[in-house]
Design a protein around this motif. Structure first.
Motif, PDB file in Angstrom:
ATOM      1  N   SER A 127     -18.958 -31.199   3.885  1.00 47.07           N
ATOM      2  CA  SER A 127     -18.015 -30.358   3.142  1.00 47.07           C
ATOM      3  C   SER A 127     -16.786 -31.192   2.761  1.00 47.07           C
ATOM      4  O   SER A 127     -16.414 -32.127   3.478  1.00 47.07           O
ATOM      5  CB  SER A 127     -17.583 -29.154   3.991  1.00 47.07           C
ATOM      6  N   ASP A 128     -16.172 -30.846   1.650  1.00 49.53           N
ATOM      7  CA  ASP A 128     -14.924 -31.501   1.234  1.00 49.53           C
ATOM      8  C   ASP A 128     -13.780 -30.503   1.405  1.00 49.53           C
ATOM      9  O   ASP A 128     -13.725 -29.525   0.672  1.00 49.53           O
ATOM     10  CB  ASP A 128     -15.036 -31.937  -0.227  1.00 49.53           C
ATOM     11  N   PHE A 151     -13.336 -26.332   0.021  1.00 44.68           N
ATOM     12  CA  PHE A 151     -12.042 -25.640   0.144  1.00 44.68           C
ATOM     13  C   PHE A 151     -11.397 -25.448  -1.221  1.00 44.68           C
ATOM     14  O   PHE A 151     -11.340 -26.378  -2.016  1.00 44.68           O
ATOM     15  CB  PHE A 151     -11.118 -26.462   1.045  1.00 44.68           C
ATOM     16  N   ASP A 152     -10.936 -24.223  -1.471  1.00 44.00           N
ATOM     17  CA  ASP A 152     -10.249 -23.931  -2.722  1.00 44.00           C
ATOM     18  C   ASP A 152      -8.756 -23.822  -2.436  1.00 44.00           C
ATOM     19  O   ASP A 152      -8.307 -22.857  -1.808  1.00 44.00           O
ATOM     20  CB  ASP A 152     -10.795 -22.613  -3.293  1.00 44.00           C
ATOM     21  N   LYS A 153      -8.006 -24.844  -2.890  1.00 38.14           N
ATOM     22  CA  LYS A 153      -6.571 -24.911  -2.576  1.00 38.14           C
ATOM     23  C   LYS A 153      -5.821 -23.707  -3.134  1.00 38.14           C
ATOM     24  O   LYS A 153      -4.887 -23.208  -2.507  1.00 38.14           O
ATOM     25  CB  LYS A 153      -5.965 -26.180  -3.201  1.00 38.14           C
ATOM     26  N   ALA A 154      -6.236 -23.228  -4.316  1.00 38.32           N
ATOM     27  CA  ALA A 154      -5.490 -22.147  -4.970  1.00 38.32           C
ATOM     28  C   ALA A 154      -5.532 -20.870  -4.136  1.00 38.32           C
ATOM     29  O   ALA A 154      -4.523 -20.177  -3.990  1.00 38.32           O
ATOM     30  CB  ALA A 154      -6.058 -21.904  -6.363  1.00 38.32           C
ATOM     31  N   SER A 155      -6.704 -20.557  -3.566  1.00 35.78           N
ATOM     32  CA  SER A 155      -6.830 -19.293  -2.822  1.00 35.78           C
ATOM     33  C   SER A 155      -6.761 -19.522  -1.316  1.00 35.78           C
ATOM     34  O   SER A 155      -6.789 -18.547  -0.552  1.00 35.78           O
ATOM     35  CB  SER A 155      -8.161 -18.631  -3.170  1.00 35.78           C
ATOM     36  N   MET A 163     -19.406 -24.720  -4.399  1.00 35.15           N
ATOM     37  CA  MET A 163     -20.254 -25.172  -3.280  1.00 35.15           C
ATOM     38  C   MET A 163     -21.729 -24.910  -3.605  1.00 35.15           C
ATOM     39  O   MET A 163     -22.574 -25.793  -3.518  1.00 35.15           O
ATOM     40  CB  MET A 163     -19.846 -24.414  -2.002  1.00 35.15           C
ATOM     41  N   LEU A 164     -22.024 -23.664  -4.021  1.00 35.71           N
ATOM     42  CA  LEU A 164     -23.415 -23.299  -4.304  1.00 35.71           C
ATOM     43  C   LEU A 164     -23.985 -24.130  -5.432  1.00 35.71           C
ATOM     44  O   LEU A 164     -25.129 -24.586  -5.369  1.00 35.71           O
ATOM     45  CB  LEU A 164     -23.510 -21.818  -4.689  1.00 35.71           C
ATOM     46  N   ASP A 189     -13.965 -20.015   6.946  1.00 34.22           N
ATOM     47  CA  ASP A 189     -15.408 -19.927   7.197  1.00 34.22           C
ATOM     48  C   ASP A 189     -16.128 -19.118   6.125  1.00 34.22           C
ATOM     49  O   ASP A 189     -15.515 -18.307   5.427  1.00 34.22           O
ATOM     50  CB  ASP A 189     -15.656 -19.228   8.553  1.00 34.22           C
ATOM     51  N   LEU A 190     -17.446 -19.295   6.056  1.00 35.65           N
ATOM     52  CA  LEU A 190     -18.282 -18.455   5.191  1.00 35.65           C
ATOM     53  C   LEU A 190     -18.356 -17.060   5.809  1.00 35.65           C
ATOM     54  O   LEU A 190     -18.371 -16.927   7.036  1.00 35.65           O
ATOM     55  CB  LEU A 190     -19.704 -19.024   5.112  1.00 35.65           C
TER      56      LEU A 190
END
Ligand SMILES: Cc1ncc(COP(=O)(O)O)c(C=O)c1O
Length: 399
Positions: A127-128, A151-155, A163-164, A189-190
């Motif tokens: 993962s990044d 990881f989405d920095k904005a949210s 990712m998908l 987490d997912l």
């Protein structure tokens, strides 16, 4: 020969602890390494562990070698903890477990197993961002690593679509490392539906999941935190799990972990175990005994197990309380940036969003130690240091 060598760079996280120890500021705060601290800032031996050790000290009769795959009671108890003890859950006969020296040791055994047993070439997808030691471990085994968006920095949440779509494009047979819970370093987490979608994709695209499960019990609960793992097990014919008892048993320096493998058939699982044993034999021959004996004793004794589960609940509760207090204290200090996401994240870590410059200023001006990426270990916060810590962050943000 050796006089020509140039020194290797210090480990980014353990190097920070070394610098912290040398700092004479009495108010210093260490939010670097992922080690649980109690309200007094100590990393105590759990009471369940102490009790098991007292009994073991009297009962131990030999220091003879363990089998290559370790203590059998430990291996069985670990499998049940991860996958559930109910054979209807789908693991019966399909799973094998080998004790390993910590979660890192389990990851390295998995890496050597993949590199030496499965058809090459296989890339290991991380993962990044991820735990900085992941690339080291897989590359040391000769595997290529690459990363998928996470990881989405904005949210401050999971970049799930990205990712998908990356996972969808991977070549068949590649390995995808997923954090079982309490993602390190983001704390994001997912959810159940996301695990389902990932599991379905991995199965359809013939990708091999490797779950790094270092924080079971630190998010929602010991059983609850294995939900993603169980979803993967239902969908995926093959699965690897590297688990650790460093955090949830506080057995950091005893090096206790395990590699569990689930195969499509029991004969496949048995053949895979023979290769895992070959890899271990060539590496450290067989694992150390003490920590695994303690874990087995606690997990198989009703009273000790109940005590341990209560101690894990208390550690989890303290971290959640600190997350809340951190957000509230920053607000009280007049910080107008929204840090509320930290209270929603799980486990020991959060990505604070602090820049490298702010991290440096915190360390140099306030003796507050944070990893350069801005990852904070919430477990380093206490009621006592909260005011000083949030004051320091407010000062640095005000700039
Ligand atoms: C994501 C992750 N995996 C594995 C480990 C390794 O744990 P251990 O100390 O048991 O080797 C850690 C420890 O920090 C971790 O954060």
């Amino acid at each position: 020969m050796f006089h020509t060598l140039v020194a290797a760079p210090p480990d980014p996280i353990l190097g920070l602890t070394e610098a912290f120890k040398k700092d004479h500021n009495p108010q210093k705060v260490n939010l670097g390494v992922g080690v649980y601290k109690d309200a007094a800032g100590q990393t105590p031996v759990l009471t369940a562990v102490k009790r098991a050790e007292e009994t073991l000290l009297q009962a131990e009769k030999t220091k003879n070698y363990l089998p290559i795959e370790g203590h059998s009671e430990f291996d069985q108890a670990t499998q049940a903890l991860l996958l559930g003890s109910d054979p209807a859950g789908g693991s019966a006969g399909r799973a094998v477990t080998a004790q390993a020296p910590g979660g890192t040791g389990a990851l390295r055994v998995a890496a050597d197993f993949i590199a030496s047993t499965l058809a090459a070439p296989r890339t290991v997808w991380l993962s990044d961002p991820t735990w900085p030691n992941h690339p080291n471990v897989f590359q040391a085994a000769g595997l290529r690593t690459a990363s998928y968006p996470y990881f989405d920095k904005a949210s401050n949440g999971v970049a799930f679509d990205a990712m998908l779509s990356t996972l969808e494009s991977l070549p068949e047979g590649d390995v995808v490392v997923l954090h079982g819970c309490c993602h390190n370093p983001t704390g994001v987490d997912l959810d159940r539906a996301e695990w389902q979608a990932v599991a379905e994709l991995l199965c359809r695209r013939h990708l091999l999941p490797l779950v790094d499960f270092a924080y079971q019990g630190f998010a929602d609960g010991i059983r609850e935190d294995a939900a993603g793992l169980k979803i993967l097990m239902q969908h995926c014919p093959d699965l690897l799990v590297a688990s650790s008892y460093s955090k949830n048993f506080g057995l950091y320096n005893e090096r206790v972990g395990a590699l569990t493998l689930v195969a499509e058939s029991s004969s496949g699982a048995a053949a895979a175990l023979s290769h895992i044993k070959r890899v271990i034999r060539a590496n450290y021959s067989n694992p150390p005994s003490h920590g695994a004996s303690v874990v087995a004793a606690v997990l198989t004794d009703g009273e000790l197990r109940a005590l341990w589960e209560e101690e894990v609940r208390a550690m989890r509760g303290r971290i959640q309380k600190m997350r809340q207090a951190f957000v509230e204290t920053l607000q009280a200090k007049g910080v107008d940036r929204d840090f509320s996401f930290i209270a929603r994240q799980r486990g020991m870590f959060s990505f604070s969003g602090l820049t490298a410059g702010q991290v440096q200023a915190l360390r140099e001006q306030h003796a507050v130690y944070v990893v350069g990426s801005g990852r904070i270990s919430v477990a380093g916060m206490t009621e006592e240091n909260m005011d000083y810590l949030c004051g320091a962050i407010a000062a640095v943000l005000a700039g």
